[in-house]
Design a protein around this motif. Structure first.
Motif, PDB file in Angstrom:
ATOM      1  N   ILE A 160      -3.245  -3.217   5.510  1.00 42.40           N
ATOM      2  CA  ILE A 160      -3.807  -2.749   4.244  1.00 42.40           C
ATOM      3  C   ILE A 160      -5.130  -3.446   3.946  1.00 42.40           C
ATOM      4  N   ASP A 161      -5.309  -4.682   4.435  1.00 38.15           N
ATOM      5  CA  ASP A 161      -6.596  -5.356   4.247  1.00 38.15           C
ATOM      6  C   ASP A 161      -7.700  -4.620   4.991  1.00 38.15           C
ATOM      7  N   ALA A 180       4.760   3.314  -3.077  1.00 37.13           N
ATOM      8  CA  ALA A 180       5.342   1.972  -3.071  1.00 37.13           C
ATOM      9  C   ALA A 180       6.817   2.052  -2.688  1.00 37.13           C
ATOM     10  N   ARG A 198      -2.494   2.833  -4.192  1.00 32.84           N
ATOM     11  CA  ARG A 198      -1.812   1.577  -4.504  1.00 32.84           C
ATOM     12  C   ARG A 198      -1.024   1.679  -5.803  1.00 32.84           C
ATOM     13  N   ALA A 199      -1.565   2.482  -6.746  1.00 33.81           N
ATOM     14  CA  ALA A 199      -0.917   2.605  -8.046  1.00 33.81           C
ATOM     15  C   ALA A 199       0.275   3.568  -8.005  1.00 33.81           C
ATOM     16  N   ALA A 239      -8.550  -1.511   3.209  1.00 31.47           N
ATOM     17  CA  ALA A 239      -9.396  -1.806   2.052  1.00 31.47           C
ATOM     18  C   ALA A 239     -10.845  -2.028   2.480  1.00 31.47           C
ATOM     19  N   TYR A 270       7.319   2.586   1.049  1.00 27.22           N
ATOM     20  CA  TYR A 270       6.953   1.408   1.826  1.00 27.22           C
ATOM     21  C   TYR A 270       7.966   0.298   1.662  1.00 27.22           C
ATOM     22  N   LEU A 278      -7.960   4.386  -2.230  1.00 21.66           N
ATOM     23  CA  LEU A 278      -6.962   3.345  -1.998  1.00 21.66           C
ATOM     24  C   LEU A 278      -6.359   2.869  -3.325  1.00 21.66           C
ATOM     25  N   ALA A 279      -7.203   2.781  -4.376  1.00 24.13           N
ATOM     26  CA  ALA A 279      -6.711   2.315  -5.678  1.00 24.13           C
ATOM     27  C   ALA A 279      -5.638   3.262  -6.213  1.00 24.13           C
TER      28      ALA A 279
END
Lengths: 375, 246
Positions: free
Chosen positions: B205-206, B239, B233-234, B209, B242, B229-230
């Motif tokens: 994920i880094d 989530a 992620r929200a 980003a 994952y 990506l934001a």
């Protein structure tokens, strides 16, 4: 490597000079042997392209060797005959008319064309059928071995057309030259030498060319090659075809030197022997394969004269040594990373010292965890 | 608006009853950056395979510049301008680094041109540029087989770029790389956007980003979400998959 090149060129020059002087240095018998084995080396050199660079192990090179050998032998048989005569074995088997495909080989030009065209054509078709379907590796080796078996069986079974088990022998004139004269023998030797040298440099050029690079790419990464937009099949087909051409010329030259071609020279076992020449000489080096063919065949001649029943054991032993100690064959001895380099540096015992060190380590008390527990 | 460069329409890849890709539709515009993420088995690599022709869609169509490509041989698809880097580095081990790049950069890939030298100089020149781009200058004449794992990854990225394909598929370009190497890889990949459309598959994920492209989430062979990506992620559902909560 640029630094070793002059030494290699010098060695090559000395060998070439010796080869040119051979007719005056050797007895006619030994010269005949050298010519024969030089002829065989063409097959071995073809295997460097096919097997070493292309990764295609063919156990059926005897088929192409045989096609060349039989084509020239048929012409030689016919050249000895009068207008309405038939070859001796046809008379014995009761054949009354010469088949048309024998008839064609009356012409020396067509005989040469047959040597140069038939085997590559057959190889091209087989290669096209197999490599398009991505058949390779062991499957390819087994299929080609089956072809060698089928070819030898066919030759034996069609006795009235091929001379059967005895093959074709007893011929005397080639393109008007008497094959029994010493001068013809020397001429034939030089013709063979020239073809061997041309093959050597031709193959080296091909291997160094972009074609050669892509052939190596198809050996190690045919998937990567495909996904770079290249079709690997044509490279493999061409390598197989060139290998077949060299085997065919090799067979024709051998037949001229040896005075005989028979199923025993083209079947499964001879085909494997051809691979062994390349393996022992070095399957990544054209010059190595040439040396391998000469070395193995001279050894065969000397050893099977002295100990007739031991030859196959010697051959097996040489093959094992080549596979285990010298994976790059004789040529590997002259490379930058040859197997005795470690010995020279004194690293021969590194493996042994490592085992000892490991033993010592595991034999010591497991002190560190105890200290950690105490702290 | 003109048609998108690549379009997957209702693609299904069925492996004996297991639908690795299940009715996936996706478009990629030229010069864009798309990052595909998703848990193991989501069908990310299979999606790449179906674009490049390594697996054939059971149903559905793959359109590249309006042309159906799902039945074409791999090397023809590549010839149209799609090139892929595989998850495990697939460099040509017996050739030098520069030869690897030169072979990739050669425009004319027909076999009968390989006996001469035509076009070699141009390809070599492009290969030299790309050699520096992927930071392998000092390793120019080394055999590709002797490179470290990370260097092989860069070399393969370089090869894919060298083909000058319009669409580059990079399957896990940072697999087996440390943080510093990943950052360098991100720099290389970011420089490609605009000139090429890039589709990257990655877990890290880094790294995703750093790339900062359009993110597509695959789950069980289907498109779950797409966005920045934001946004991803929200998203609670992302989530959830994952973290294993369904």
């Amino acid at each position: 490597m640029p630094t070793t090149f002059p030494a290699k060129a010098l060695a090559g020059g000395i060998f070439l000079a010796l080869a040119v002087a051979a007719p005056w240095l050797l007895t006619p018998y030994d010269l005949n042997l050298l010519g024969r084995f030089l002829a065989l080396s063409l097959t071995a050199m073809g295997l460097v392209l096919l097997w070493g660079e292309g990764g295609i192990l063919s156990l059926g090179q005897g088929v192409f060797f045989g096609i060349g050998g039989y084509a020239i032998a048929m012409h030689l048989k016919l050249a000895d005959l009068g207008p309405d005569e038939l070859p001796d074995f046809m008379v014995w088997t009761g054949v009354e008319k010469l088949p048309w495909w024998w008839e064609l080989l009356h012409s020396p030009i067509l005989a040469i064309i047959a040597v140069l065209v038939v085997a590559p054509l057959v190889a091209g078709l087989i290669g096209w059928a197999m490599f398009r379907r991505r058949i390779g590796g062991v499957y390819f080796a087994l299929i080609t071995q089956a072809l060698a078996l089928a070819f030898a069986t066919l030759l034996i079974s069609q006795q009235d057309m091929t001379g059967g088990f005895n093959g074709l022998t007893d011929y005397h004139t080639l393109f008007g030259f008497n094959l029994n004269l010493p001068s013809t023998a020397v001429g034939l030797y030089f013709a063979t030498l020239i073809l061997a040298v041309c093959s050597l440099f031709g193959l080296r050029w091909l291997i160094a060319s972009r074609f050669g690079k892509l052939l190596r790419a198809s050996r190690d990464g045919s998937n990567r090659m495909r996904f770079l937009g290249y079709d690997p099949a044509p490279y493999k087909i061409i390598a197989f075809t060139v290998g077949a051409l060299l085997a065919s010329v090799s067979g024709a030259l051998f037949t001229l030197h040896a005075g005989v071609i028979s199923p025993a020279l083209v079947g499964v076992v001879p085909s494997i022997e051809m691979v062994i020449w390349a393996a022992i000489g070095g399957r990544h080096s054209v010059a190595g394969a040439l040396a391998g063919a000469l070395f193995v065949n001279f050894a065969k001649d000397k050893i099977s004269t002295a100990f007739p029943e031991l030859w196959l054991y010697f051959l097996g032993l040489m093959f094992i040594v080549a596979v285990t100690v010298l994976p790059k064959g004789i040529a590997g001895l002259f490379g930058a990373d040859h197997p005795f380099r470690a010995l020279r540096k004194g690293d021969m015992f590194a493996r042994w010292r490592k085992d000892k060190a490991l033993q010592r380590y595991s034999a010591t008390e497991t002190a560190p965890p105890q200290m950690e527990a105490g702290a | 608006m003109s048609a998108p460069m690549l379009e997957l329409r209702n693609v299904v890849v069925d492996f004996d009853g297991f639908k690795a890709i299940n009715d996936l539709s996706l478009t990629i515009e030229s010069g864009s950056m798309t990052v595909v993420i998703g848990p193991n088995g989501a069908g990310k690599s299979t999606m790449c395979d179906s674009i490049i022709g390594r697996v054939r869609p059971t149903t559905g169509t793959v359109l590249f510049r309006g042309q159906e490509i799902q039945a074409k041989p791999e090397h023809d698809i590549v010839g149209l301008g799609i090139c892929r880097k595989f998850q495990t580095p697939g460099v040509l081990v017996a050739l030098s680094v520069i030869d690897n790049l030169t072979i990739a950069a050669t425009k004319d890939r027909r076999w009968w041109t390989k006996f001469g030298r035509k076009g070699e100089a141009a390809a070599r020149e492009r290969a030299e540029d790309i050699l520096e781009m992927v930071g392998l200058g000092p390793r120019r004449d080394e055999l590709a087989g002797n490179l470290s794992h990370g260097e092989k990854q860069w070399l393969e990225i370089g090869m894919v770029v060298a083909t000058d394909a319009e669409l580059l598929l990079l399957d896990e370009p940072t697999a087996g790389m440390g943080a510093a190497e990943s950052t360098q890889t991100a720099e290389i990949v970011k420089a490609l956007v605009g000139k090429h459309a890039v589709l990257v598959i990655d877990h890290d994920i880094d790294f995703v980003a750093q790339l900062g492209g359009h993110v597509v989430v695959l789950h069980q062979g289907q498109l779950l979400r797409e966005g920045t990506l934001a946004e991803i992620r929200a998203d609670e559902e992302v989530a959830a998959i994952y973290l294993g909560r369904a």
